[in-house]
Every structure is written in C-alpha cells, then in structure tokens.
Motif scaffolding. Sequence first.
Motif, PDB file in Angstrom:
ATOM      1  N   TYR A   9      52.881  34.716   8.024  1.00 62.61           N
ATOM      2  CA  TYR A   9      53.160  33.260   8.278  1.00 62.61           C
ATOM      3  C   TYR A   9      54.321  33.216   8.892  1.00 62.61           C
ATOM      4  CZ  TYR A   9      53.271  28.241   7.270  1.00 62.61           C
ATOM      5  OH  TYR A   9      53.485  26.838   7.403  1.00 62.61           O
ATOM      6  N   GLU A  10      55.663  33.747   8.201  1.00 61.37           N
ATOM      7  CA  GLU A  10      57.029  33.666   8.670  1.00 61.37           C
ATOM      8  C   GLU A  10      57.139  34.249   9.970  1.00 61.37           C
ATOM      9  OE1 GLU A  10      59.704  34.354   4.900  1.00 61.37           O
ATOM     10  OE2 GLU A  10      57.564  35.393   4.385  1.00 61.37           O
ATOM     11  N   ALA A  11      56.616  35.229  10.081  1.00 60.10           N
ATOM     12  CA  ALA A  11      56.888  35.969  11.451  1.00 60.10           C
ATOM     13  C   ALA A  11      56.247  35.306  12.565  1.00 60.10           C
ATOM     14  CB  ALA A  11      56.241  37.449  11.734  1.00 60.10           C
ATOM     15  N   MET A  12      54.964  34.491  12.497  1.00 66.11           N
ATOM     16  CA  MET A  12      54.500  33.812  13.250  1.00 66.11           C
ATOM     17  C   MET A  12      55.250  32.684  13.747  1.00 66.11           C
ATOM     18  SD  MET A  12      51.039  31.167  12.783  1.00 66.11           S
ATOM     19  CE  MET A  12      51.992  29.902  11.955  1.00 66.11           C
ATOM     20  N   PHE A  13      56.159  31.867  12.843  1.00 66.24           N
ATOM     21  CA  PHE A  13      57.045  30.912  13.357  1.00 66.24           C
ATOM     22  C   PHE A  13      58.270  31.590  14.057  1.00 66.24           C
ATOM     23  CE2 PHE A  13      54.862  28.137  10.655  1.00 66.24           C
ATOM     24  CZ  PHE A  13      54.967  26.974  11.093  1.00 66.24           C
ATOM     25  N   ARG A  14      58.749  32.645  13.592  1.00 66.21           N
ATOM     26  CA  ARG A  14      59.725  33.359  14.506  1.00 66.21           C
ATOM     27  C   ARG A  14      59.255  33.865  15.988  1.00 66.21           C
ATOM     28  NH1 ARG A  14      64.227  33.766  11.679  1.00 66.21           N
ATOM     29  NH2 ARG A  14      63.979  33.891   9.304  1.00 66.21           N
ATOM     30  N   SER A  15      58.128  34.249  16.096  1.00 63.91           N
ATOM     31  CA  SER A  15      57.498  34.688  17.295  1.00 63.91           C
ATOM     32  C   SER A  15      57.252  33.428  18.122  1.00 63.91           C
ATOM     33  CB  SER A  15      56.215  35.453  17.123  1.00 63.91           C
ATOM     34  OG  SER A  15      55.823  35.721  18.299  1.00 63.91           O
ATOM     35  N   ASN A  16      56.764  32.365  17.471  1.00 66.76           N
ATOM     36  CA  ASN A  16      56.211  31.115  18.443  1.00 66.76           C
ATOM     37  C   ASN A  16      57.675  30.582  18.933  1.00 66.76           C
ATOM     38  OD1 ASN A  16      53.644  31.398  18.217  1.00 66.76           O
ATOM     39  ND2 ASN A  16      53.376  29.813  16.609  1.00 66.76           N
ATOM     40  N   VAL A  17      58.773  30.649  18.090  1.00 63.59           N
ATOM     41  CA  VAL A  17      59.977  29.763  18.543  1.00 63.59           C
ATOM     42  C   VAL A  17      60.673  30.528  19.560  1.00 63.59           C
ATOM     43  CG1 VAL A  17      62.329  29.094  17.752  1.00 63.59           C
ATOM     44  CG2 VAL A  17      60.055  28.481  16.469  1.00 63.59           C
ATOM     45  N   LYS A  18      60.787  31.998  19.528  1.00 66.80           N
ATOM     46  CA  LYS A  18      61.233  32.794  20.269  1.00 66.80           C
ATOM     47  C   LYS A  18      60.444  32.560  21.700  1.00 66.80           C
ATOM     48  CE  LYS A  18      62.748  37.273  21.570  1.00 66.80           C
ATOM     49  NZ  LYS A  18      62.310  37.402  22.889  1.00 66.80           N
ATOM     50  N   ALA A  19      59.269  32.459  21.681  1.00 69.02           N
ATOM     51  CA  ALA A  19      58.398  32.443  23.269  1.00 69.02           C
ATOM     52  C   ALA A  19      58.669  30.867  23.695  1.00 69.02           C
ATOM     53  CB  ALA A  19      56.999  32.651  22.650  1.00 69.02           C
ATOM     54  N   LEU A  20      58.713  30.059  22.866  1.00 68.89           N
ATOM     55  CA  LEU A  20      58.991  28.737  23.225  1.00 68.89           C
ATOM     56  C   LEU A  20      60.415  28.428  23.928  1.00 68.89           C
ATOM     57  CD1 LEU A  20      57.263  26.634  20.571  1.00 68.89           C
ATOM     58  CD2 LEU A  20      56.564  26.813  22.746  1.00 68.89           C
ATOM     59  N   LYS A  21      61.507  28.935  23.031  1.00 69.97           N
ATOM     60  CA  LYS A  21      62.656  28.852  23.578  1.00 69.97           C
ATOM     61  C   LYS A  21      62.953  29.709  24.985  1.00 69.97           C
ATOM     62  CE  LYS A  21      67.611  29.436  21.966  1.00 69.97           C
ATOM     63  NZ  LYS A  21      68.251  29.543  20.913  1.00 69.97           N
ATOM     64  N   ASP A  22      62.544  30.920  24.840  1.00 70.90           N
ATOM     65  CA  ASP A  22      62.721  31.614  26.068  1.00 70.90           C
ATOM     66  C   ASP A  22      62.068  31.186  27.466  1.00 70.90           C
ATOM     67  OD1 ASP A  22      64.073  33.748  24.428  1.00 70.90           O
ATOM     68  OD2 ASP A  22      62.500  35.124  24.644  1.00 70.90           O
ATOM     69  N   THR A  23      61.037  30.645  27.460  1.00 68.24           N
ATOM     70  CA  THR A  23      60.090  30.141  28.626  1.00 68.24           C
ATOM     71  C   THR A  23      60.424  28.707  28.861  1.00 68.24           C
ATOM     72  OG1 THR A  23      58.408  31.483  28.037  1.00 68.24           O
ATOM     73  CG2 THR A  23      57.878  29.545  29.475  1.00 68.24           C
ATOM     74  N   LEU A  24      60.820  27.840  27.881  1.00 70.82           N
ATOM     75  CA  LEU A  24      61.100  26.689  28.161  1.00 70.82           C
ATOM     76  C   LEU A  24      62.450  26.350  28.573  1.00 70.82           C
ATOM     77  CD1 LEU A  24      59.988  24.493  25.113  1.00 70.82           C
ATOM     78  CD2 LEU A  24      58.779  24.659  27.200  1.00 70.82           C
ATOM     79  N   LEU A  25      63.542  27.013  28.419  1.00 73.40           N
ATOM     80  CA  LEU A  25      64.891  27.230  28.989  1.00 73.40           C
ATOM     81  C   LEU A  25      64.871  27.901  30.278  1.00 73.40           C
ATOM     82  CD1 LEU A  25      67.117  28.145  26.132  1.00 73.40           C
ATOM     83  CD2 LEU A  25      66.857  25.918  27.143  1.00 73.40           C
TER      84      LEU A  25
END
Length: 317
Positions: free
Chosen positions: A298-314
């Motif tokens: 569950y914790e890794a899921m949030f870290r993975s999702n946030v990294k993917a969001l940040k990398d792509t949205l920027l």
Amino acid sequence: MLKKLSVAAVAAAVMLGSLPAFAEPLKVVASFSILGDMVREIGGDAVSVTTLVGPDGDAHVYQPTPSDAQAVAGAGMVILNGLGFEPWSERLLSASGTRAAVVTASQGVTPREMADEDEDHDEHGKHDDHAKHEDHHHHGNTDPHAWQDLKNGQMYVATIAKALEAARPAEASAIAARAESYRARLETLDGWVRSELASIPAAQRKLITSHDAFGYFGAAYGVEFLAPMGLSTEAEPTPKDVARLVKQMKAEKVRAVFLENMSDPRLVKQLAKDAKGVVGGTLYADALSAADGPAATYEAMFRSNVKALKDTLLAAQ
C-alpha cells in the motif's frame, strides 16, 4: 442468515468459541490485495492471510472460485472494503457457510457521492436512469475507492487493528503497536504526497486515467482525474463519452494519459492518440503490483503513483 459483526461482536465470538482462541495464527481472508497487505502489516505473525483478488486483479469483474469459498469457510475473519466495492461478497459468504467474523474496513469513512455525468451537465439535476444504472450498478452513486486518500487509509488501519485485537486478545498489545507504527508511517506518507504534488502547478494537475478510481485521491491532493469509464471497469464507455472526453482534453489542454495496472490499455492509448496526448506511467488504483513490481505494498503504491504523476505532468506541458 449471514451476519456482519462489529468489533465488539468479534470479541464476543471469541468468548463463545465461534472463533479459535488459541495461539495459532488467525486465518484471515481479505477481499483484495490492498487489504491483504494492510492485514499483514497490522497482524504480523498473529495472522495467516489469504487474498481473494490478488496483485493486478480487477475486483470489479471478479468471479469467486470454489477454492475461494473453501478459504472463506475455514477463515476466522473476513475483511471487506465495503461501500459496494465487492458486489460478489454476499453471495460468496452465503455459499461458503462461513461462521467467520465479517469486518468492513471502510467503517467510519465519509464516502464520496458521485454525480452522474448527465447531472454534471444539467443544472436542474435531471439524469438518464438507464445511464445511471449502467455506470454505477455495482456501487449506487457511492465511490468505494476510499483507500486512495491516506487519511482514510489510517481509518482502515484502526478498524482492522481493533478487530484483530478483539479476535486475539493475548496478542492485542503487539497488534496495537504494529498498527500505531503503520498508522504513523501512513501519516508521514500523506505529508510527502502533498508536498510532492504541490510542486506541480495547479493548472497542470489534470490527467486521464482508465476508470474513475481516483476521486478520493484527487479531492485529497488537488489533482483532477478524468476517466472514460465510471466507477466500475465493467462499464463500457460509449463513443459519445469518448468523443466528449477528447473534446474536453483539447479544450482544457489535458495531455497526460495514464494506464492502470488492472485495465485494458487500448482505450486510453486511443484517447492519447486522438487528443495528441502523452502516455505516462502505470497507476495502481484497485490492486497492488506483483511482489517484484513497483507497488507491492500500500505504501509503495502511493510512492509509485506520485512519482509517475509528477514525472509525466511536469513533462507533458
């Protein structure tokens, strides 16, 4: 008749002998992988966990198997998300004949109520009852994906911990200690998610994903998710839905399109092509990754999702 037991009733069940009161691990069945991970974190060696819908599995279209019924029949506790997420659970529990305590992890969470798309576009609130049935037939208008807000995740931890403590009173202090450590980590993670996403300009925090599973995440962390599907992956978007979404993407300059680990990628790839968008990384909504993947907990899921969001949205602007 099947009974869902409160935490107090779990303790009573132990006293009456319907749950085993000895030291061997409590057999717990969790409905899907995220709950399974939570139970293992909290229960430790006091529990033996079986997960029905495993990594990368889709609980929306899941069909229980005879072995699932056997696992539920032999369990001391069954933990469900609730909020209509497991439409097959009542049938499975009844068919299994289980005497297990049934715990709803989302107990106490304030659910999000989802408006129909026709309501969104009609100031008088009129809507098409057939469309409503097709889009929300499993959940009503309730969004069941409450774990996507880490504050709700902490509530899940408290509910699960109380049930396990009641079922294993001799190990209650150890369970409580693990739960508090876990809750504290989730609280810290919540702060990290907010900080990371705050670094993205608010106007750029818009994206497309497969189905409408990130409403709690979006509300908690200031991200706008658009989706061709409704709350359930079982609902098929119409050509009109897709065309409207492409038009909205172009009008609002939404370029980032994300895949989900448990959804068919063809639709979002087509959306990206039609709207000249950028396909980002994989997001994990309803299921964890395999153990060797980036979202195995569950914790890794949030870290993975946030990294993917940040990398792509920027990068997508």
